[in-house]
Each structure stands twice: as structure tokens, then as C-alpha cells.
Design a protein around this motif. Structure first.
Motif, PDB file in Angstrom:
ATOM      1  N   LEU A 130       0.896  -1.021  -0.134  1.00 43.91           N
ATOM      2  CA  LEU A 130      -0.174   0.032  -0.044  1.00 43.91           C
ATOM      3  C   LEU A 130       0.623   1.441  -0.004  1.00 43.91           C
ATOM      4  CD1 LEU A 130      -2.658   1.122   0.629  1.00 43.91           C
ATOM      5  CD2 LEU A 130      -2.604   1.157   2.926  1.00 43.91           C
ATOM      6  N   VAL A 131       1.891   1.039   0.671  1.00 41.73           N
ATOM      7  CA  VAL A 131       2.478   2.506   0.603  1.00 41.73           C
ATOM      8  C   VAL A 131       4.478   1.895  -0.204  1.00 41.73           C
ATOM      9  CG1 VAL A 131       1.931   2.753   2.735  1.00 41.73           C
ATOM     10  CG2 VAL A 131       3.844   1.413   2.839  1.00 41.73           C
ATOM     11  N   LEU A 132       4.035   1.056  -0.583  1.00 41.45           N
ATOM     12  CA  LEU A 132       5.328   0.974  -1.242  1.00 41.45           C
ATOM     13  C   LEU A 132       6.108   1.961  -2.605  1.00 41.45           C
ATOM     14  CD1 LEU A 132       6.387  -2.946  -1.235  1.00 41.45           C
ATOM     15  CD2 LEU A 132       8.112  -0.745  -0.514  1.00 41.45           C
ATOM     16  N   LEU A 133       4.344   2.431  -3.605  1.00 35.28           N
ATOM     17  CA  LEU A 133       4.805   3.038  -4.792  1.00 35.28           C
ATOM     18  C   LEU A 133       5.005   4.305  -4.453  1.00 35.28           C
ATOM     19  CD1 LEU A 133       4.557   3.332  -7.651  1.00 35.28           C
ATOM     20  CD2 LEU A 133       1.961   3.487  -8.008  1.00 35.28           C
ATOM     21  N   PRO A 134       3.777   5.216  -3.211  1.00 35.89           N
ATOM     22  CA  PRO A 134       4.028   6.503  -3.078  1.00 35.89           C
ATOM     23  C   PRO A 134       5.777   7.146  -2.079  1.00 35.89           C
ATOM     24  CG  PRO A 134       2.847   6.230  -1.734  1.00 35.89           C
ATOM     25  CD  PRO A 134       3.057   4.488  -2.536  1.00 35.89           C
ATOM     26  N   LEU A 135       7.151   4.998  -1.576  1.00 33.30           N
ATOM     27  CA  LEU A 135       7.679   6.148  -0.756  1.00 33.30           C
ATOM     28  C   LEU A 135       8.345   5.907  -1.458  1.00 33.30           C
ATOM     29  CD1 LEU A 135       7.099   3.699   2.849  1.00 33.30           C
ATOM     30  CD2 LEU A 135       7.420   6.190   2.171  1.00 33.30           C
ATOM     31  N   SER A 136       8.370   5.325  -3.129  1.00 30.79           N
ATOM     32  CA  SER A 136       9.679   4.715  -3.557  1.00 30.79           C
ATOM     33  C   SER A 136       9.535   6.368  -4.360  1.00 30.79           C
ATOM     34  CB  SER A 136       9.795   3.554  -4.874  1.00 30.79           C
ATOM     35  OG  SER A 136       8.257   3.515  -5.337  1.00 30.79           O
ATOM     36  N   LEU A 137       8.615   6.711  -4.951  1.00 33.35           N
ATOM     37  CA  LEU A 137       8.466   8.188  -6.497  1.00 33.35           C
ATOM     38  C   LEU A 137       8.690   9.373  -4.731  1.00 33.35           C
ATOM     39  CD1 LEU A 137       4.755   7.838  -7.557  1.00 33.35           C
ATOM     40  CD2 LEU A 137       7.724   7.328  -8.686  1.00 33.35           C
ATOM     41  N   TYR A 138       8.724   9.253  -3.733  1.00 36.16           N
ATOM     42  CA  TYR A 138       8.867  10.387  -2.807  1.00 36.16           C
ATOM     43  C   TYR A 138      10.618  10.312  -2.520  1.00 36.16           C
ATOM     44  CZ  TYR A 138       8.632  13.452   1.715  1.00 36.16           C
ATOM     45  OH  TYR A 138       9.410  13.261   2.685  1.00 36.16           O
ATOM     46  N   PHE A 139      10.799   8.778  -2.085  1.00 38.66           N
ATOM     47  CA  PHE A 139      12.362   9.175  -1.741  1.00 38.66           C
ATOM     48  C   PHE A 139      13.214   9.527  -2.777  1.00 38.66           C
ATOM     49  CE2 PHE A 139      12.266   5.460   1.790  1.00 38.66           C
ATOM     50  CZ  PHE A 139      11.460   6.499   2.928  1.00 38.66           C
ATOM     51  N   GLN A 140      12.665   8.685  -4.463  1.00 37.67           N
ATOM     52  CA  GLN A 140      13.614   9.507  -5.880  1.00 37.67           C
ATOM     53  C   GLN A 140      13.277  11.087  -5.272  1.00 37.67           C
ATOM     54  OE1 GLN A 140      11.760   7.133  -8.899  1.00 37.67           O
ATOM     55  NE2 GLN A 140      12.377   5.551  -8.026  1.00 37.67           N
ATOM     56  N   ASP A 141      12.253  11.895  -4.678  1.00 40.10           N
ATOM     57  CA  ASP A 141      12.531  12.817  -4.339  1.00 40.10           C
ATOM     58  C   ASP A 141      13.638  13.593  -3.821  1.00 40.10           C
ATOM     59  OD1 ASP A 141      10.843  12.995  -7.295  1.00 40.10           O
ATOM     60  OD2 ASP A 141       8.920  12.914  -5.631  1.00 40.10           O
ATOM     61  N   ILE A 142      13.618  13.188  -3.177  1.00 37.02           N
ATOM     62  CA  ILE A 142      14.344  13.831  -1.520  1.00 37.02           C
ATOM     63  C   ILE A 142      15.944  13.029  -1.899  1.00 37.02           C
ATOM     64  CG2 ILE A 142      11.846  14.557  -0.063  1.00 37.02           C
ATOM     65  CD1 ILE A 142      13.000  12.297   1.551  1.00 37.02           C
ATOM     66  N   GLY A 143      16.231  12.436  -2.091  1.00 37.83           N
ATOM     67  CA  GLY A 143      17.662  11.702  -2.603  1.00 37.83           C
ATOM     68  C   GLY A 143      17.649  11.131  -1.173  1.00 37.83           C
ATOM     69  N   LEU A 144      16.984   9.844  -0.991  1.00 32.51           N
ATOM     70  CA  LEU A 144      16.561   9.001  -0.213  1.00 32.51           C
ATOM     71  C   LEU A 144      17.069   7.217  -0.078  1.00 32.51           C
ATOM     72  CD1 LEU A 144      14.461   9.986   3.272  1.00 32.51           C
ATOM     73  CD2 LEU A 144      17.111   9.274   2.641  1.00 32.51           C
ATOM     74  N   SER A 145      16.362   7.406  -1.832  1.00 35.88           N
ATOM     75  CA  SER A 145      16.553   6.214  -2.591  1.00 35.88           C
ATOM     76  C   SER A 145      17.495   5.550  -2.314  1.00 35.88           C
ATOM     77  CB  SER A 145      15.961   5.879  -3.883  1.00 35.88           C
ATOM     78  OG  SER A 145      15.122   5.436  -4.223  1.00 35.88           O
ATOM     79  N   ASP A 146      17.950   3.951  -2.271  1.00 36.45           N
ATOM     80  CA  ASP A 146      18.822   3.453  -2.333  1.00 36.45           C
ATOM     81  C   ASP A 146      19.809   3.816  -0.852  1.00 36.45           C
ATOM     82  OD1 ASP A 146      20.430   0.575  -2.888  1.00 36.45           O
ATOM     83  OD2 ASP A 146      21.334   2.391  -4.739  1.00 36.45           O
ATOM     84  N   THR A 147      19.488   4.367   0.185  1.00 32.16           N
ATOM     85  CA  THR A 147      20.060   4.551   1.451  1.00 32.16           C
ATOM     86  C   THR A 147      19.729   4.123   2.876  1.00 32.16           C
ATOM     87  OG1 THR A 147      18.624   6.319   2.207  1.00 32.16           O
ATOM     88  CG2 THR A 147      20.078   7.368   0.425  1.00 32.16           C
ATOM     89  N   TYR A 148      20.832   3.720   3.683  1.00 34.07           N
ATOM     90  CA  TYR A 148      19.936   3.195   4.751  1.00 34.07           C
ATOM     91  C   TYR A 148      19.622   4.227   4.946  1.00 34.07           C
ATOM     92  CZ  TYR A 148      24.490  -0.600   4.337  1.00 34.07           C
ATOM     93  OH  TYR A 148      25.147  -1.277   3.637  1.00 34.07           O
TER      94      TYR A 148
END
Length: 285
Positions: A130-148
Motif C-alpha cells: 500500500l505504501v511502497l509506490l508512493p514511498l519509492s517516488l517520494y524517496f527518489q525526490d528527496i534523495g533517500l532512495s537506495d540508502t540506509y
């Protein structure tokens, strides 16, 4: 009081032995598989007589998996290190935030307090998809994608509600009169929280932390979608053992043993302090 007959004791002991064997046999069988080759594992009928090998563990540690198609590079030890980092950091952050929050919900009554607590708990009920798609897009925007940092943040959806609600129950079982008496001596709220409430609730905090650690350790979906290979835990890294030439059952079994061992050792270590906290810190109202 009726004394139990020797025959009844023997029957009860035999029944308990069967139950223990039933639940421990899969673990025992996986342990045996980790010391066998694929040919030994897949032979029919299976046999307990075999020549043990450490090749499966050597392949995991060296990162070189021998298959029928050749040598396959795997990063199991790196995945195991990622799992430890993510689980420890997630639980530490959840304890830092969740224990004071649990104390506040247990001791103070404020507007919308129960609604806020239930909303936090509902995060645990919500399916990950339920939250994976918005979280993945949100993380890409703020630079948290693929980070610890991003993964630890997402893991709070798993660990924080557990710690908050379990520890809250322990704080509610502690009589507030003890803290009131301590504050009458001139001590602050913070002092009563750190010196009275936390030591008395230590068994609950330890149990909640251990349970949250297990859930974080076993997480699969979040790391699969939000992290690349160099940040993925063992739950995702185990997919590397499913190769085009077949499933490497021996390496899978060895990976299970190595990935379960830290959690098992932690549970055995924490059990000692759980029993100690329950016996020394028990309070009866």
C-alpha cells in the motif's frame, strides 16, 4: 492433592518429547542439509548417513557459488552485514522514539491521544504494498532512495508501533504512586522516568525490542523495492541461490543457519535479562 503415578509421568514426558521433536526436526534437518551437497540432499530415499562438507559455508564466505553453469558471484556476507545494520539501527531509533512516547500515552491523557496511538498502530496493520509506490517516488525526490537512512526510516512502520504498544502496556501496569513519591523528594519528571519507570519496565522494553528486531530482520518487501543489491539484506540476497541451473539447496540451508544464528543468540542472551527483570523489577499494586 492426588499424586501423579509413575506411568502418567512417563507418558507425559514421552508426549513432550514428541512435541519437541516435531517442532525442532525442521531446524535439525536444515542444519544437516547445510553440510551436504545437492546430490546428497536430493537423493531418494534421504539418509542421515553422509560425508559432511564445509563447502556450502565456504561458498557463502568467499562469495563464489559453484553451479553447473560455472562460478556465480554472490554477496551473502555483505547482505548479512546490511541486515545487521538495518535491524540494529531501526530498533535503536524505535526505542529512542517509542519508549518516551509509550510513557506519555500511559501516564498522560490529552486530546486525540488514543486516536494518535491507534493511528500509529494502524501503520503496522497496513500491507507493505500500500505504501511502497508512493514511498519509492517520494524517496527518489528527496534523495533517500537506495540508502540506509531511507530503509531505516521505512522500517519504523514495522518496529515503532510494536515497541510503542507493548511498552505502553508495561508502563500502565506500573503504579504511578511510586513515581509520585519519588517526585515528592524534589526529583523531576525526567528523573522519575529514567530512574523509576524505565528500570521497572525493562522486561517489556527488552521483549518489545527483541520482537521488533526479529520483524526488522525478516523484512523482505521494503528492501526488495527500495534498495539495490549493495543495500539489500539476506532475505532479498537469498534470491541469488535460485539460478538457471537449479536451486542450490545446500547453500540455501547454510544461509538459513548463518542468518538465523544471530537472532537465536540474541534471543538466548535477552532471555536472561528478561527473567532477571521480571524477578527483580516486579511490582504489585
Amino acid at each position: 492433592m492426588t499424586r501423579e503415578s509413575p506411568l502418567a509421568r512417563i507418558f507425559r514426558g514421552f508426549a513432550l518429547l514428541l512435541v519437541v521433536l516435531f517442532f525442532l526436526f525442521p531446524i535439525f534437518w536444515v542444519l544437516l542439509m547445510s553440510f551436504q551437497t545437492n546430490e546428497q540432499i536430493l537423493r531418494i530415499p534421504p539418509s542421515l548417513a553422509f560425508t559432511p562438507t564445509l563447502g556450502n559455508y565456504a561458498a557463502l564466505i568467499s562469495g563464489k557459488l559453484q553451479t553447473a553453469a560455472g562460478t556465480l558471484e554472490i554477496a551473502f556476507m555483505s547482505n548479512l552485514e546490511n541486515t545487521i545494520i538495518l535491524s540494529v539501527a531501526s530498533v535503536a531509533l524505535s526505542l529512542l522514539l517509542g519508549v518516551p512516547a509509550a510513557y506519555a500515552f500511559a501516564r498522560f491523557r490529552f486530546r486525540l491521544g488514543e486516536d494518535i496511538a491507534f493511528t500509529l498502530l494502524s501503520f503496522r496493520f497496513a500491507p507493505a504494498l500500500l505504501v511502497l509506490l508512493p514511498l519509492s517516488l517520494y524517496f527518489q525526490d528527496i534523495g533517500l532512495s537506495d540508502t540506509y537512512t531511507g530503509l531505516v526510516w521505512v522500517y519504523q512502520l514495522i518496529t515503532l508501533p510494536l515497541i510503542l504498544w507493548i511498552v505502553r502496556g508495561y508502563f500502565e501496569d506500573i503504579s504511578p504512586d511510586i513515581e509520585h513519591a519519588y517526585r515528592l523528594d524534589g526529583h523531576s519528571w525526567f528523573a522519575s522516568f529514567t530512574r523509576i519507570a524505565i528500570p521497572l519496565a525493562r522486561p517489556g522494553i527488552a521483549a518489545a525490542g527483541l520482537l521488533a528486531f526479529i520483524f526488522a530482520w525478516n523484512n523482505f518487501v521494503f528492501a526488495l523495492i527500495l534498495a539495490s543489491a549493495d543495500k539489500q539484506p539476506v532475505t532479498v540476497g537469498a534470491l541469488a541461490f535460485v539460478t538457471a541451473s537449479g536451486i542450490q539447496y545446500g547453500q540455501v540451508a547454510a544461509a538459513v543457519v548463518l542468518s538465523v544464528a544471530p537472532v537465536l543468540l540474541l534471543a538466548l542472551y535477552a532471555q536472561r535479562y528478561l527473567v532477571e527483570g521480571l524477578s527483580l523489577g516486579a511490582v504489585k499494586g
